[in-house]
Write a protein that holds these residues in place. Structure first.
Motif, short mmCIF file in Angstrom:
data_model
loop_
_atom_site.label_atom_id
_atom_site.label_comp_id
_atom_site.label_asym_id
_atom_site.label_seq_id
_atom_site.Cartn_x
_atom_site.Cartn_y
_atom_site.Cartn_z
N THR A 20 -25.19 -29.76 -60.83
CA THR A 20 -24.10 -29.00 -60.94
C THR A 20 -23.45 -28.69 -62.06
O THR A 20 -23.05 -27.58 -62.41
CB THR A 20 -23.03 -29.09 -59.58
OG1 THR A 20 -23.94 -29.23 -58.39
CG2 THR A 20 -21.99 -28.24 -59.47
N TYR A 21 -23.03 -30.04 -62.80
CA TYR A 21 -22.33 -30.06 -63.95
C TYR A 21 -22.94 -29.01 -64.94
O TYR A 21 -22.34 -28.50 -65.69
CB TYR A 21 -22.16 -31.27 -64.38
CG TYR A 21 -21.12 -32.21 -63.58
CD1 TYR A 21 -20.19 -31.54 -62.60
CD2 TYR A 21 -21.06 -33.66 -63.72
CE1 TYR A 21 -19.52 -32.61 -62.02
CE2 TYR A 21 -20.17 -34.41 -63.02
CZ TYR A 21 -19.18 -33.76 -62.37
OH TYR A 21 -18.24 -34.56 -61.52
N SER A 26 -22.61 -22.35 -62.60
CA SER A 26 -21.48 -23.30 -61.86
C SER A 26 -20.05 -22.87 -62.24
O SER A 26 -19.97 -22.87 -63.54
CB SER A 26 -21.83 -24.69 -61.90
OG SER A 26 -20.85 -25.29 -61.28
N THR A 28 -17.35 -25.26 -61.39
CA THR A 28 -16.49 -26.27 -61.38
C THR A 28 -15.84 -26.40 -62.90
O THR A 28 -16.27 -26.09 -63.67
CB THR A 28 -17.39 -27.54 -60.82
OG1 THR A 28 -18.31 -27.82 -61.80
CG2 THR A 28 -18.36 -27.09 -59.40
N VAL A 30 -15.35 -29.24 -64.03
CA VAL A 30 -16.46 -29.87 -65.21
C VAL A 30 -17.66 -29.26 -65.93
O VAL A 30 -17.52 -29.27 -67.06
CB VAL A 30 -16.95 -31.27 -64.44
CG1 VAL A 30 -18.07 -32.20 -65.59
CG2 VAL A 30 -15.96 -32.35 -63.71
N SER A 31 -18.37 -28.56 -65.16
CA SER A 31 -19.16 -27.55 -65.79
C SER A 31 -18.67 -26.59 -66.62
O SER A 31 -19.07 -26.25 -67.78
CB SER A 31 -19.94 -26.66 -64.72
OG SER A 31 -19.20 -25.94 -63.70
N ARG A 48 -25.30 -35.70 -70.65
CA ARG A 48 -26.00 -35.96 -69.28
C ARG A 48 -26.30 -37.49 -69.04
O ARG A 48 -26.07 -37.78 -68.09
CB ARG A 48 -27.24 -35.10 -69.02
CG ARG A 48 -28.22 -35.29 -67.87
CD ARG A 48 -29.54 -34.67 -67.82
NE ARG A 48 -29.31 -33.20 -67.93
CZ ARG A 48 -29.30 -32.41 -66.83
NH1 ARG A 48 -29.14 -33.05 -65.64
NH2 ARG A 48 -29.14 -31.28 -66.82
N LEU A 51 -22.98 -39.18 -68.34
CA LEU A 51 -22.39 -38.78 -66.83
C LEU A 51 -23.44 -39.64 -65.89
O LEU A 51 -22.73 -39.98 -64.75
CB LEU A 51 -22.33 -37.33 -66.55
CG LEU A 51 -21.33 -36.81 -67.62
CD1 LEU A 51 -21.31 -35.04 -67.26
CD2 LEU A 51 -19.93 -37.04 -67.29
#
Length: 232
Positions: A20-21, A26, A28, A30-31, A48, A51
């Motif tokens: 999702t990030y 997305s 969100t 964070v994204s 990536r 995280l």
């Protein structure tokens, strides 16, 4: 739900969060922050990795904390966790399953879609002369020390989509020549992966999933030898 299913759900949720990030569609927080960084492909892959590792550590510690094996918020306590059918999930089993999923490839082992799982180390350009990164699904040649024959071995990276030169990654490996290598592989066996005669990386088997490839243990060989002698 069992303790196994509970730990597996955490492992899958971690990957879902990461996907999702890094989904361009997305919205969100964070994204959107990641998109604003305007990272190149290598920068995105490094982020990536960071995280992935951070969420792995966080989820793993939470699972251990629920089982009383680690502290949560500075307090190490025993908890009792029940599912909706009143089955207790805590009590010692979550710890073991959490380790298997987050540190020992249990999801990939249980899927059993590859011939073996291995740790791969890509050589740098100076060491191996490859110029570009590798994407999951890459199919170099695999060569084991005990044989001259090479075989195509597809690499499906675990928790990675791209691997840069000099990186180490775990991957599911599927080879073409299963019949040729039947009964000859064992855990911790080392190999090279190549482009033609050029070695571009080294690997070490972590889990053999295809039993046809597994080398018989010494005790099995002795037992089979005694049986053969008895029959003759």
């Amino acid at each position: 739900m069992t303790a196994d299913e509970f730990a597996k759900a955490f492992y899958i949720e971690r990957q879902s969060i990461i996907d999702t990030y890094f989904n361009a569609d997305s919205k969100t927080d964070v994204s959107l922050l990641i998109q604003q960084l305007n990272l190149d492909d290598k920068g995105k892959e490094r982020l990536r990795q960071i995280l992935n590792s951070a969420l792995r550590d966080a989820f793993y510690e939470i699972l251990l904390g629920l089982d009383g094996e680690a502290s949560i918020g500075g307090k190490q306590l025993m908890y009792k966790l029940f599912d909706e059918d009143n089955n207790e999930l805590t009590g010692g089993e979550i710890e073991g399953f959490a380790y298997e999923y987050f540190h020992n490839n249990k999801l990939q082992v249980d899927k059993g879609e590859a011939d073996f799982i291995a740790s791969l180390t890509y050589l740098t350009t100076e060491q191996g002369r490859r110029q570009t990164p590798a994407f999951s699904g890459y199919r170099p040649q695999v060569k084991f020390e005990f044989a001259e024959m090479q075989t195509s071995g597809q690499q499906t990276f675990i928790d990675r989509k791209i691997v840069y030169l000099g990186d180490t990654v775990e991957a599911e490996i599927k080879i073409i020549s299963v019949d040729y290598f039947a009964g000859q592989l064992k855990d911790e066996m080392k190999f090279d992966f190549r482009e033609g005669s050029k070695i571009i990386g080294t690997g070490q088997i972590k889990h053999i999933l295809n039993d046809k490839l597994r080398q018989a243990s010494t005790s099995q060989l002795v037992t089979n030898g005694l049986l053969l002698c008895w029959l003759t």
